[in-house]
Motif scaffolding. Structure first.
Motif, mmCIF file in Angstrom:
data_model
loop_
_atom_site.group_PDB
_atom_site.id
_atom_site.type_symbol
_atom_site.label_atom_id
_atom_site.label_comp_id
_atom_site.label_asym_id
_atom_site.label_seq_id
_atom_site.Cartn_x
_atom_site.Cartn_y
_atom_site.Cartn_z
ATOM 1 N N ALA A 260 -78.601 2.471 -17.439
ATOM 2 C CA ALA A 260 -77.342 3.082 -17.036
ATOM 3 C C ALA A 260 -77.247 3.232 -15.525
ATOM 4 C CB ALA A 260 -77.189 4.449 -17.701
ATOM 5 N N ALA A 261 -78.359 3.589 -14.869
ATOM 6 C CA ALA A 261 -78.340 3.806 -13.424
ATOM 7 C C ALA A 261 -79.767 3.917 -12.921
ATOM 8 C CB ALA A 261 -77.562 5.073 -13.085
ATOM 9 N N VAL A 262 -79.910 3.758 -11.623
ATOM 10 C CA VAL A 262 -81.196 3.972 -10.948
ATOM 11 C C VAL A 262 -80.973 5.025 -9.870
ATOM 12 C CG1 VAL A 262 -83.043 2.945 -9.575
ATOM 13 C CG2 VAL A 262 -81.949 1.607 -11.397
ATOM 14 N N ILE A 263 -81.643 6.152 -9.994
ATOM 15 C CA ILE A 263 -81.505 7.243 -9.036
ATOM 16 C C ILE A 263 -82.377 6.979 -7.813
ATOM 17 C CG2 ILE A 263 -81.879 9.707 -8.631
ATOM 18 C CD1 ILE A 263 -81.348 10.203 -11.568
ATOM 19 N N LYS A 264 -81.800 7.225 -6.642
ATOM 20 C CA LYS A 264 -82.538 7.156 -5.383
ATOM 21 C C LYS A 264 -82.362 8.478 -4.642
ATOM 22 C CE LYS A 264 -83.826 2.663 -4.956
ATOM 23 N NZ LYS A 264 -85.145 2.171 -4.561
ATOM 24 N N VAL A 265 -83.417 8.923 -3.977
ATOM 25 C CA VAL A 265 -83.365 10.133 -3.162
ATOM 26 C C VAL A 265 -83.987 9.831 -1.810
ATOM 27 C CG1 VAL A 265 -84.108 12.535 -2.906
ATOM 28 C CG2 VAL A 265 -83.445 11.664 -5.160
ATOM 29 N N MET A 266 -83.320 10.231 -0.733
ATOM 30 C CA MET A 266 -83.860 10.101 0.614
ATOM 31 C C MET A 266 -84.110 11.489 1.176
ATOM 32 S SD MET A 266 -82.089 8.466 4.037
ATOM 33 C CE MET A 266 -80.984 9.891 4.171
ATOM 34 N N ALA A 267 -85.375 11.840 1.358
ATOM 35 C CA ALA A 267 -85.707 13.120 1.970
ATOM 36 C C ALA A 267 -85.410 13.048 3.459
ATOM 37 C CB ALA A 267 -87.179 13.447 1.737
ATOM 38 N N GLY A 268 -84.700 14.045 3.966
ATOM 39 C CA GLY A 268 -84.312 14.039 5.364
ATOM 40 C C GLY A 268 -85.484 14.215 6.314
ATOM 41 N N ARG A 269 -85.268 13.773 7.571
ATOM 42 C CA ARG A 269 -86.302 13.892 8.597
ATOM 43 C C ARG A 269 -85.709 14.477 9.864
ATOM 44 N NH1 ARG A 269 -88.710 8.401 9.932
ATOM 45 N NH2 ARG A 269 -86.605 7.652 9.462
ATOM 46 N N ASP A 270 -86.522 15.198 10.598
ATOM 47 C CA ASP A 270 -86.102 15.725 11.897
ATOM 48 C C ASP A 270 -85.776 14.573 12.843
ATOM 49 O OD1 ASP A 270 -86.166 18.541 11.723
ATOM 50 O OD2 ASP A 270 -88.351 18.513 11.725
ATOM 51 N N GLY A 271 -84.792 14.795 13.708
ATOM 52 C CA GLY A 271 -84.482 13.818 14.742
ATOM 53 C C GLY A 271 -83.587 12.686 14.307
ATOM 54 N N ILE A 272 -83.158 12.669 13.057
ATOM 55 C CA ILE A 272 -82.262 11.618 12.551
ATOM 56 C C ILE A 272 -80.869 12.225 12.410
ATOM 57 C CG2 ILE A 272 -81.790 9.995 10.691
ATOM 58 C CD1 ILE A 272 -84.343 9.362 12.184
ATOM 59 N N SER A 273 -79.884 11.654 13.077
ATOM 60 C CA SER A 273 -78.523 12.179 12.979
ATOM 61 C C SER A 273 -77.968 11.979 11.579
ATOM 62 C CB SER A 273 -77.608 11.492 13.996
ATOM 63 O OG SER A 273 -77.366 10.136 13.616
ATOM 64 N N SER A 274 -76.969 12.768 11.234
ATOM 65 C CA SER A 274 -76.344 12.625 9.910
ATOM 66 C C SER A 274 -75.725 11.244 9.746
ATOM 67 C CB SER A 274 -75.282 13.707 9.713
ATOM 68 O OG SER A 274 -75.879 14.971 9.632
ATOM 69 N N TYR A 275 -75.152 10.703 10.825
ATOM 70 C CA TYR A 275 -74.586 9.357 10.755
ATOM 71 C C TYR A 275 -75.671 8.327 10.457
ATOM 72 C CZ TYR A 275 -73.130 4.807 12.504
ATOM 73 O OH TYR A 275 -72.904 3.464 12.618
ATOM 74 N N ARG A 276 -76.786 8.390 11.189
ATOM 75 C CA ARG A 276 -77.868 7.433 10.971
ATOM 76 C C ARG A 276 -78.466 7.621 9.580
ATOM 77 N NH1 ARG A 276 -78.876 2.684 11.487
ATOM 78 N NH2 ARG A 276 -77.864 2.929 13.524
ATOM 79 N N ALA A 277 -78.567 8.876 9.127
ATOM 80 C CA ALA A 277 -79.079 9.130 7.774
ATOM 81 C C ALA A 277 -78.162 8.509 6.723
ATOM 82 C CB ALA A 277 -79.218 10.631 7.547
ATOM 83 N N HIS A 278 -76.843 8.588 6.955
ATOM 84 C CA HIS A 278 -75.892 7.985 6.023
ATOM 85 C C HIS A 278 -76.115 6.475 5.932
ATOM 86 C CE1 HIS A 278 -71.378 7.451 4.789
ATOM 87 N NE2 HIS A 278 -72.184 7.352 3.752
ATOM 88 N N ARG A 279 -76.254 5.819 7.075
ATOM 89 C CA ARG A 279 -76.485 4.371 7.073
ATOM 90 C C ARG A 279 -77.814 4.036 6.388
ATOM 91 N NH1 ARG A 279 -73.162 1.254 9.439
ATOM 92 N NH2 ARG A 279 -74.637 -0.478 9.382
ATOM 93 N N ASN A 280 -78.852 4.786 6.718
ATOM 94 C CA ASN A 280 -80.161 4.526 6.114
ATOM 95 C C ASN A 280 -80.105 4.664 4.598
ATOM 96 O OD1 ASN A 280 -81.166 4.185 8.679
ATOM 97 N ND2 ASN A 280 -82.178 6.175 8.786
ATOM 98 N N PHE A 281 -79.375 5.690 4.124
ATOM 99 C CA PHE A 281 -79.313 5.907 2.684
ATOM 100 C C PHE A 281 -78.504 4.817 1.995
ATOM 101 C CE2 PHE A 281 -77.887 8.551 -1.094
ATOM 102 C CZ PHE A 281 -79.105 8.443 -1.737
ATOM 103 N N CYS A 282 -77.407 4.386 2.628
ATOM 104 C CA CYS A 282 -76.621 3.295 2.041
ATOM 105 C C CYS A 282 -77.454 2.017 1.948
ATOM 106 C CB CYS A 282 -75.353 3.063 2.845
ATOM 107 S SG CYS A 282 -74.098 4.353 2.629
ATOM 108 N N GLU A 283 -78.320 1.770 2.933
ATOM 109 C CA GLU A 283 -79.221 0.616 2.862
ATOM 110 C C GLU A 283 -80.170 0.745 1.673
ATOM 111 O OE1 GLU A 283 -81.183 0.409 6.611
ATOM 112 O OE2 GLU A 283 -79.497 -0.557 7.629
#
Length: 555
Positions: free
Chosen positions: A155-178
């Motif tokens: 049905a689906a594959v769950i992915k989780v990206m744990a946040g890191r210090d020093g990464i902007s929300s914009y960059r985190a969004h791009r990283n997670f979409c990748e």
């Protein structure tokens, strides 16, 4: 506080809906069993695969729940099902808000990502409340349970990206979409050009006007990467019958004779020809069994679960590309035509059908003695989920298009990624309402920029130019699109192009013709339409706001 990586492991509870009743599932070594159905959770490589099996009753939905409190002051950003409608924003926790596909959490300056991989076989949405996170898997077939038989459904594959210090929300969004899209299908060149919708609205166009538009768009570009010119709604044979805008798609109307010749003439003017169509609506005399429900504006919607229907759509697509020579295909309205409404109106039901749909369902049902009080609109093939049927439909168009680029408009974002190379990510902008352009266009650009070149190329829609919006405002939208690195389309009435506007368009086209790094919206966690952006190493401000009140009254 909530450990988001916990979502990759065993949920605290699972409920399964086979027919109307929700059943509590019992956990047996990560196999959750309720009634005739089971959910198996397989954790591997920082992801969790959700596998479903069911018995003769069929299966509608599955609910998974993880308990845990969020940090005080956390902000959440969700996505939309298809286009956004000026409604994407970072906001506090709203327990009633459905978050399609994935969401981000900004907590203590760190951004986390939680979602499902692109291409799921379920319609997936999340909910976040103060005490935890919930995931809903809608695996219905239209409005009815899916009948999987002996098939095991991922049905689906769950992915989780744990946040890191020093990464902007914009960059985190791009990283997670990748992380969510492993194999995007992307254009190999920068996309820009014209579209005639916002000064014709499907009413006033003609072959001669399109050729003139092609000449104008071509003259505004000096790049070897030639611009596109897209013919929008209004060319097809039945386009002048009231509000009807469906097929057939095998010929133009009196204003658009000899479509293959038109495409060749457009190429001779120096543009790449593109064309719009609505593949699932028609008035053709096709087999009754191909019809799913009637459309109040006329015609009916085809059932894309039927192989012969997919072949019919592939034939239409191939005619536009292989036979007529168009190099870009924009297909539209399919979410509306499959679910009966637009994504921003899905709610919890997802599907919303009208009285004519009920009448058609009862016409079919009367043959078997099954007459309904409310619409029951399954697909002909009951063994597939709606999500699987949608993916097959998108693939039929993508495969038949061949080398032509495909733009999905009103297509489901997570199901289009990896199949469709360009996605219209926002509701229509405007040639007469600056408020609409600012609200829909800039919000779709800023809050979905993380999806650009990670899922597909995002198209935040056109710069509509017909003299009604002051150019000092529209020019800012043009500048932002040209600087953003995303596709730039202008919908420009040639009669409105002053010498100043032509100079600005030439400058914008010169930049848009080149592949660029995606722009970064600044202050996007606090504003739905940010005015400051990072373009390369520079910070630019775009004058998209008016402070005299007039912007509310254009149009």
């Amino acid at each position: 506080m909530m450990n988001y990586l916990k979502i990759l492991s065993c949920p605290d509870s699972v409920r399964i809906q086979e027919d109307e009743e929700w059943l509590s599932a019992e956990n047996n070594n990560n196999e959750w069993i309720a009634g005739d159905s089971s959910l198996t959770i397989s954790e591997k490589n920082n992801s969790s695969r959700l596998l479903l099996q069911t018995g003769n009753k069929g299966l509608k939905r599955v609910y998974l729940r993880w308990n845990g409190e969020h940090s005080p002051g956390s902000l959440v950003l969700g996505d939309q099902w298809e286009r956004s409608y000026g409604d994407l924003e970072w906001a506090g926790i709203r327990p009633e808000k459905n978050l399609p596909w994935y969401f981000l959490v900004l907590s203590s300056g760190i951004t986390h990502g939680i979602g499902v991989e692109t291409g799921p076989s379920a319609m997936c949405f999340w909910r976040v409340d103060e005490e935890g996170v919930s995931l809903f898997l809608d695996v219905r077939n239209g409005t009815e349970p899916v009948l999987l038989g002996n098939r095991k459904l991922e049905a689906a594959v769950i992915k989780v990206m744990a946040g890191r210090d020093g990464i902007s929300s914009y960059r985190a969004h791009r990283n997670f979409c990748e992380m969510l899209c492993c194999d995007p299908k992307l254009p190999d060149h920068a996309i820009y050009g014209g579209n005639n919708w916002y000064y014709t609205y499907g009413i006033t166009s003609s072959r001669e006007e399109i050729l003139h538009d092609s000449t104008v768009i071509s003259q505004l570009s000096e790049s070897e990467n030639r611009p596109y010119m897209v013919i929008d709604n209004g060319w097809q044979s039945c386009s002048y019958y009231g509000d009807y805008n469906g097929g057939p798609w095998d010929r133009g109307n009196n204003f658009f004779p000899e479509m293959h010749t038109l495409a060749e003439n457009m190429k001779s003017e120096g543009v790449r020809p593109g064309i719009w169509f609505r593949p699932l609506q028609t008035v053709e005399k096709l087999p009754f069994s191909w019809r799913r429900f009637y459309e109040p504006q006329g015609g009916y919607q085809l059932d894309p679960s039927i192989p012969e229907v997919l072949q019919h759509i592939a034939d239409d697509t191939g005619r536009l590309t292989d036979n007529w020579g168009f190099q870009m295909i924009k297909h539209d309205f399919s979410t509306r035509d499959i679910f009966g409404t637009y994504g921003n109106q899905f709610g919890n039901r997802l599907t919303h059908f009208n009285k004519r749909s009920l009448d058609m369902a009862n016409t079919i049902g009367s043959l078997t003695g099954s007459v309904l009080d409310e619409p029951s609109v399954p697909f002909a093939d009951r063994t597939l989920t709606t999500a699987e049927i949608v993916k097959n439909f998108y693939s039929a168009i993508g495969d038949a298009a061949g080398k032509a680029l495909v733009i999905g408009c009103n297509t489901l974002t997570h199901l289009a990624a990896g199949i469709i190379p360009i996605q219209r990510t926002g509701e229509d902008t405007s040639s007469f309402s600056w408020e609409k352009t600012r609200r829909y266009g800039i919000n779709a650009l800023s809050h979905r920029m993380g999806q650009h070149s990670t899922f597909y190329h995002i198209d935040a829609d056109c710069v509509g130019i017909d003299g009604q919006i002051p150019w000092e405002l529209n020019r800012e939208w043009l500048r932002l699109l040209a600087d953003s690195g995303t596709p730039l389309f202008v919908s420009a009435d040639p009669k409105s192009l002053t010498a100043e506007i032509r100079r600005d368009l030439k400058k914008a086209f010169s930049k848009a013709a080149q592949i660029q790094e995606p722009a970064e919206p600044l202050n996007w966690t606090a504003s739905t339409t940010p005015v400051s952006w990072k373009i390369g190493n520079k910070i630019k401000k775009y004058n998209i706001l008016r402070h005299d009140g007039k912007e509310l009254f254009y149009g």
